[in-house]
Scaffold this active site. Structure first.
Site, PDB file in Angstrom:
ATOM      1  N   TRP A  89      -3.884   0.169   8.151  1.00  0.00           N
ATOM      2  CA  TRP A  89      -3.234   0.106   6.836  1.00  0.00           C
ATOM      3  C   TRP A  89      -2.913  -1.329   6.433  1.00  0.00           C
ATOM      4  O   TRP A  89      -3.013  -1.698   5.267  1.00  0.00           O
ATOM      5  CB  TRP A  89      -1.981   0.982   6.806  1.00  0.00           C
ATOM      6  CG  TRP A  89      -2.360   2.431   6.859  1.00  0.00           C
ATOM      7  CD1 TRP A  89      -2.141   3.287   7.899  1.00  0.00           C
ATOM      8  CD2 TRP A  89      -3.077   3.175   5.864  1.00  0.00           C
ATOM      9  NE1 TRP A  89      -2.677   4.516   7.599  1.00  0.00           N
ATOM     10  CE2 TRP A  89      -3.245   4.481   6.375  1.00  0.00           C
ATOM     11  CE3 TRP A  89      -3.591   2.877   4.603  1.00  0.00           C
ATOM     12  CZ2 TRP A  89      -3.908   5.485   5.661  1.00  0.00           C
ATOM     13  CZ3 TRP A  89      -4.250   3.870   3.887  1.00  0.00           C
ATOM     14  CH2 TRP A  89      -4.402   5.148   4.417  1.00  0.00           C
ATOM     15  N   ASP A 159       5.565  -1.841   4.611  1.00  0.00           N
ATOM     16  CA  ASP A 159       4.959  -0.554   4.245  1.00  0.00           C
ATOM     17  C   ASP A 159       5.477   0.481   5.241  1.00  0.00           C
ATOM     18  O   ASP A 159       4.916   0.658   6.321  1.00  0.00           O
ATOM     19  CB  ASP A 159       3.431  -0.667   4.305  1.00  0.00           C
ATOM     20  CG  ASP A 159       2.743   0.696   4.148  1.00  0.00           C
ATOM     21  OD1 ASP A 159       3.447   1.701   3.918  1.00  0.00           O
ATOM     22  OD2 ASP A 159       1.505   0.731   4.259  1.00  0.00           O
ATOM     23  N   LYS A 183       4.558  11.719   4.205  1.00  0.00           N
ATOM     24  CA  LYS A 183       4.721  11.798   5.655  1.00  0.00           C
ATOM     25  C   LYS A 183       6.123  12.263   6.048  1.00  0.00           C
ATOM     26  O   LYS A 183       6.257  13.222   6.764  1.00  0.00           O
ATOM     27  CB  LYS A 183       4.384  10.466   6.302  1.00  0.00           C
ATOM     28  CG  LYS A 183       2.872  10.307   6.454  1.00  0.00           C
ATOM     29  CD  LYS A 183       2.325   9.056   5.903  1.00  0.00           C
ATOM     30  CE  LYS A 183       0.810   9.046   5.959  1.00  0.00           C
ATOM     31  NZ  LYS A 183       0.263   7.903   5.265  1.00  0.00           N
TER      32      LYS A 183
HETATM   33  C1  LIG Z   1      -0.635   7.052   4.781  1.00  0.00           C
HETATM   34  C2  LIG Z   1      -0.382   5.613   4.702  1.00  0.00           C
HETATM   35  C3  LIG Z   1      -0.779   4.854   3.593  1.00  0.00           C
HETATM   36  C4  LIG Z   1      -1.532   5.441   2.436  1.00  0.00           C
HETATM   37  O1  LIG Z   1      -0.691   6.233   1.700  1.00  0.00           O
HETATM   38  P1  LIG Z   1      -1.148   6.856   0.311  1.00  0.00           P
HETATM   39  O2  LIG Z   1       0.172   7.347  -0.214  1.00  0.00           O
HETATM   40  O3  LIG Z   1      -2.105   7.951   0.627  1.00  0.00           O
HETATM   41  O4  LIG Z   1      -1.740   5.793  -0.511  1.00  0.00           O
HETATM   42  C5  LIG Z   1      -0.462   3.513   3.576  1.00  0.00           C
HETATM   43  N1  LIG Z   1       0.195   2.936   4.577  1.00  0.00           N
HETATM   44  C6  LIG Z   1       0.581   3.631   5.676  1.00  0.00           C
HETATM   45  C7  LIG Z   1       1.330   2.937   6.762  1.00  0.00           C
HETATM   46  C8  LIG Z   1       0.300   4.986   5.765  1.00  0.00           C
HETATM   47  O5  LIG Z   1       0.694   5.689   6.842  1.00  0.00           O
END
Ligand SMILES: *Cc1c(COP(=O)(O)O)cnc(C)c1O
Length: 346
Positions: A89, A159, A183
Site C-alpha cells: 500500500w 494510512d 476494515k
Molecule cells: C485496503 C487498504 C487500502 C485501500 O483501501 P480502499 O479503501 O479500497 O482504497 C489502502 N491502504 C491500506 C493500508 C489498506 O489496507
C-alpha cells in the site's frame, strides 16, 4: 466481518429507520440523517480521544483516493515529500504522490522483502519535506508499527486503513490520518480522515473541490451525497465498539487473538509467517505452507469448515487471516484447531 448484532439491528430497522422510511430511502439533507452523521463524528472523537484542533471527516473514494488527497492538501508551497515504503500500500501511495511533487523514499523495506522495519534512526529524513507518509499496518505483508515513529518536526501522515480503532492512537502526533472504512470501521463506501485544522485551506489549485479537506470540513462531510447506508452502519459499529469497552479493551482482545495465531504458526513445521516478531501485524496474518501444492486443498477444506477468505493477497500468494475487531476470538481458535488437524493428517 461486521458484528452479527450490528447486522441484526440493521435488518430489524431496514424498512423503518425513521418516520416509516428506510435509511436507504432517506435524504442526506434529512435532519435525522444529519444528526446521525454528527453523532458518528462525535463517537469517533470519543473513541480515539481526538484533540479539539482536529477535524474528523468522512469522504468517498477509499483510502486509494487519499493517496492523492494527502499531497494535494498538505504539499502547500513545498515541493518535497518523504515516504516510508514497508509494503504494497505504501508503494501505491508513493506512485500517486509522485504526480504532485518530489517524492523521496526515507526508508524502504524492500531489501528484507517487507518482513521487518529498521528503526527510524536509520531512515534518511528530509527536514524540508512537507510531510512524511507511512503505513502503520501493511495489510498485505502483515507488517505493523507498534510505535509511532518519532520523525521530529516533519508533519506525520498515516494510512491507518487496516489498524484504525484496533488500539488506542495518539492522534496529536499526526498531521493527517486516513482510513478506508471497510476494515475496522464498517462496510465499504466511506473513508475516515482526521486532520489537524492548521492544514485546512492550503490545497493546491489543481486539487478537485471534492478532495479539498476544507470543503469537506465546511460541509460537515456532506459536501455531496454520501453513501447513506455506510454512514448508518458505521454508527452501529461504533456503538458496538463502545459496548466492548472502546479501543483499549478491543486492543486486549486483538493482542490475544494475534498472539494465539502466531503461536500456532510458530510451533508448526508446516505453516510459517516470515515477519520479524516485533513487527508482526495484529490485524493481518499472512502465512505459508511448506508444500505450496497443498494450498488449494487447504483452502477448500478450510471453507468446508466455515473458515472463509483465507487466500493471500494476489500480490503475495500463500494465505492470509485477517482478524479485524469484529472477528471473534472463537474464529481464531477455530482456525488454529483446523490448521493443527490439517498438519496432523498430512
Ligand atoms: C485496503 C487498504 C487500502 C485501500 O483501501 P480502499 O479503501 O479500497 O482504497 C489502502 N491502504 C491500506 C493500508 C489498506 O489496507
Amino acid at each position: 466481518m461486521i458484528p452479527t448484532e450490528v447486522l441484526e439491528q440493521a435488518r430489524a430497522e431496514l424498512l423503518d429507520w425513521h418516520r416509516g422510511m428506510s435509511v436507504l430511502e432517506t435524504s442526506h439533507r434529512d435532519k435525522a440523517f444529519i444528526a446521525m452523521t454528527e453523532a458518528v463524528t462525535d463517537k469517533v472523537r470519543t473513541l480515539l480521544a481526538v484533540p479539539d484542533n482536529y477535524r474528523v471527516l468522512f469522504m468517498q473514494g477509499g483510502a486509494s483516493l487519499q493517496f492523492a488527497a494527502a499531497p494535494l492538501n498538505l504539499l502547500g508551497d513545498k515541493s518535497a515529500m518523504d515516504y516510508v515504503y514497508t509494503g504494497l500500500w505504501g508503494k501505491k501511495a508513493i506512485l500517486d504522490a509522485k504526480r504532485y511533487g518530489e517524492v523521496r523514499i526515507a526508508y524502504s523495506a524492500e531489501s528484507n522483502q517487507f518482513t521487518s522495519i529498521e528503526p527510524v534512526e536509520q531512515w534518511a529524513l528530509n527536514e524540508a519535506a512537507a510531510y512524511l507518509h507511512y503505513t502503520p499496518n501493511e495489510t498485505v505483508h502483515g507488517v505493523e508499527f507498534h510505535e509511532i515513529p518519532e520523525v521530529g518536526a516533519v508533519p506525520l501522515v498515516g494510512d491507518f486503513s487496516s489498524t484504525i480503532l484496533s488500539r488506542p492512537l495518539d492522534v496529536s502526533k499526526h498531521a493527517l490520518i486516513y482510513a478506508g472504512a471497510q476494515k475496522n470501521i464498517g462496510p465499504s463506501g466511506l473513508t475516515m480522515v482526521i486532520v489537524d485544522e492548521q492544514y485546512l485551506g492550503h490545497a493546491l489549485d489543481i486539487c478537485p473541490a471534492y478532495l479539498n479537506y476544507q470543503n469537506i470540513a465546511n460541509s460537515h462531510s456532506l459536501y455531496n451525497t454520501p453513501p447513506t447506508f455506510s454512514f448508518y452502519l458505521i454508527d452501529l459499529v461504533l456503538d458496538w465498539l463502545e459496548k466492548q469497552g472502546g479501543v483499549a479493551a478491543i486492543e486486549d482482545v486483538n493482542k490475544r487473538k494475534s498472539a494465539k495465531l502466531y503461536e500456532c504458526l510458530d510451533q508448526s513445521d508446516f505453516f510459517s509467517n516470515p515477519v520479524v516478531p516485533k513487527y508482526r501485524s495484529r490485524m493481518n496474518v499472512p502465512f505459508f505452507l511448506a508444500d505450496a501444492s497443498q494450498e488449494a486443498r487447504f483452502l477448500e477444506q478450510a471453507e468446508a469448515n466455515g473458515l472463509m477468505n483465507l487466500a493471500g493477497h494476489r500480490a503475495l500468494g500463500g494465505m492470509r487471516a485477517s482478524i479485524y475487531n469484529s472477528m471473534p476470538e472463537e474464529g481464531v481458535d477455530a482456525l488454529c484447531a483446523f490448521m493443527t488437524e490439517f498438519e496432523r493428517r498430512l
